[in-house]
Scaffold this motif. Structure first.
Motif, PDB file in Angstrom:
ATOM      1  N   VAL A 187      -4.943  -8.315   3.288  1.00  0.00           N
ATOM      2  CA  VAL A 187      -4.732  -7.150   2.822  1.00  0.00           C
ATOM      3  C   VAL A 187      -5.006  -7.399   1.021  1.00  0.00           C
ATOM      4  N   HIS A 219       0.384  -6.707  -0.014  1.00  0.00           N
ATOM      5  CA  HIS A 219      -0.727  -7.271  -0.754  1.00  0.00           C
ATOM      6  C   HIS A 219      -0.856  -8.731  -0.430  1.00  0.00           C
ATOM      7  N   CYS A 263      -4.572  -0.291   0.343  1.00  0.00           N
ATOM      8  CA  CYS A 263      -5.257  -1.164   0.592  1.00  0.00           C
ATOM      9  C   CYS A 263      -6.622  -0.821   1.080  1.00  0.00           C
ATOM     10  N   GLN A 264      -7.552  -1.806   1.850  1.00  0.00           N
ATOM     11  CA  GLN A 264      -8.924  -1.341   2.038  1.00  0.00           C
ATOM     12  C   GLN A 264      -9.098  -0.344   2.836  1.00  0.00           C
ATOM     13  N   LEU A 267      -4.963  -5.186  -2.417  1.00  0.00           N
ATOM     14  CA  LEU A 267      -4.536  -3.835  -2.824  1.00  0.00           C
ATOM     15  C   LEU A 267      -5.619  -3.340  -4.239  1.00  0.00           C
ATOM     16  N   CYS A 296       0.821  -1.201  -0.202  1.00  0.00           N
ATOM     17  CA  CYS A 296      -0.081   0.071   0.027  1.00  0.00           C
ATOM     18  C   CYS A 296       1.031   1.172  -0.173  1.00  0.00           C
ATOM     19  N   ARG A 312       1.140  -1.679   3.959  1.00  0.00           N
ATOM     20  CA  ARG A 312       0.549  -3.192   4.283  1.00  0.00           C
ATOM     21  C   ARG A 312       0.892  -4.014   2.817  1.00  0.00           C
TER      22      ARG A 312
END
Length: 140
Positions: free
Chosen positions: A83, A38, A106-107, A85, A31, A36
């Motif tokens: 996670v 993926h 990321c979310q 992406l 991210c 973070r």
């Protein structure tokens, strides 16, 4: 993140390849907001702090290493998440697909980035519904 079928015509035909290039070639599979990785399952707290197993350290919501460890009370709210992406438009304009306008998020970072736009759209939708009600049903 899948695109709804009714919104697919807003994106270019080669969106899948463009998104892959941004997420994996430019961002390196992490991210751009918080770092973070993926595809990995991470442990995170409600305030955005997360455990980076590769580096063996806790990170904050922006991906910086924490100087103080979370307390026992904080760890009571720990949860795991996988996670994924997604490529986001920085200016929310799906027609503007230059690399500088795209980001791999990321979310959590994606929803935080889109929050003001979602709030604006929700207000517009509610305003339009009220106006339609006034127009066709009249004021009580």
């Amino acid at each position: 993140m899948p695109i709804r079928p009714e919104h697919r015509f807003f994106y270019p035909i080669d969106w899948r390849q463009l998104s892959t290039t941004i997420r994996f070639d430019r961002a390196g599979g992490a991210c751009e907001g918080c770092g973070r990785p993926h595809g990995r399952t991470i442990y995170c707290l409600r305030d955005g702090r997360w455990w980076d197993a590769a580096a063996g350290t806790w990170r904050d919501g922006q991906g910086r290493t924490l100087s103080t460890l979370p307390t026992i009370e904080d760890l009571g709210g720990i949860r795991s998440t996988r996670v994924v992406l997604a490529t986001a438009h920085r200016d929310h304009d799906t027609a503007d697909n230059v690399a500088a306008n795209l980001a791999a998020f990321c979310q959590r970072c994606h929803i935080n980035h889109d929050r003001p736009e979602h709030r604006r759209r929700r207000w517009r939708t509610l305003f339009r519904r009220r106006a339609m009600g006034d127009l066709f049903q009249g004021r009580p």
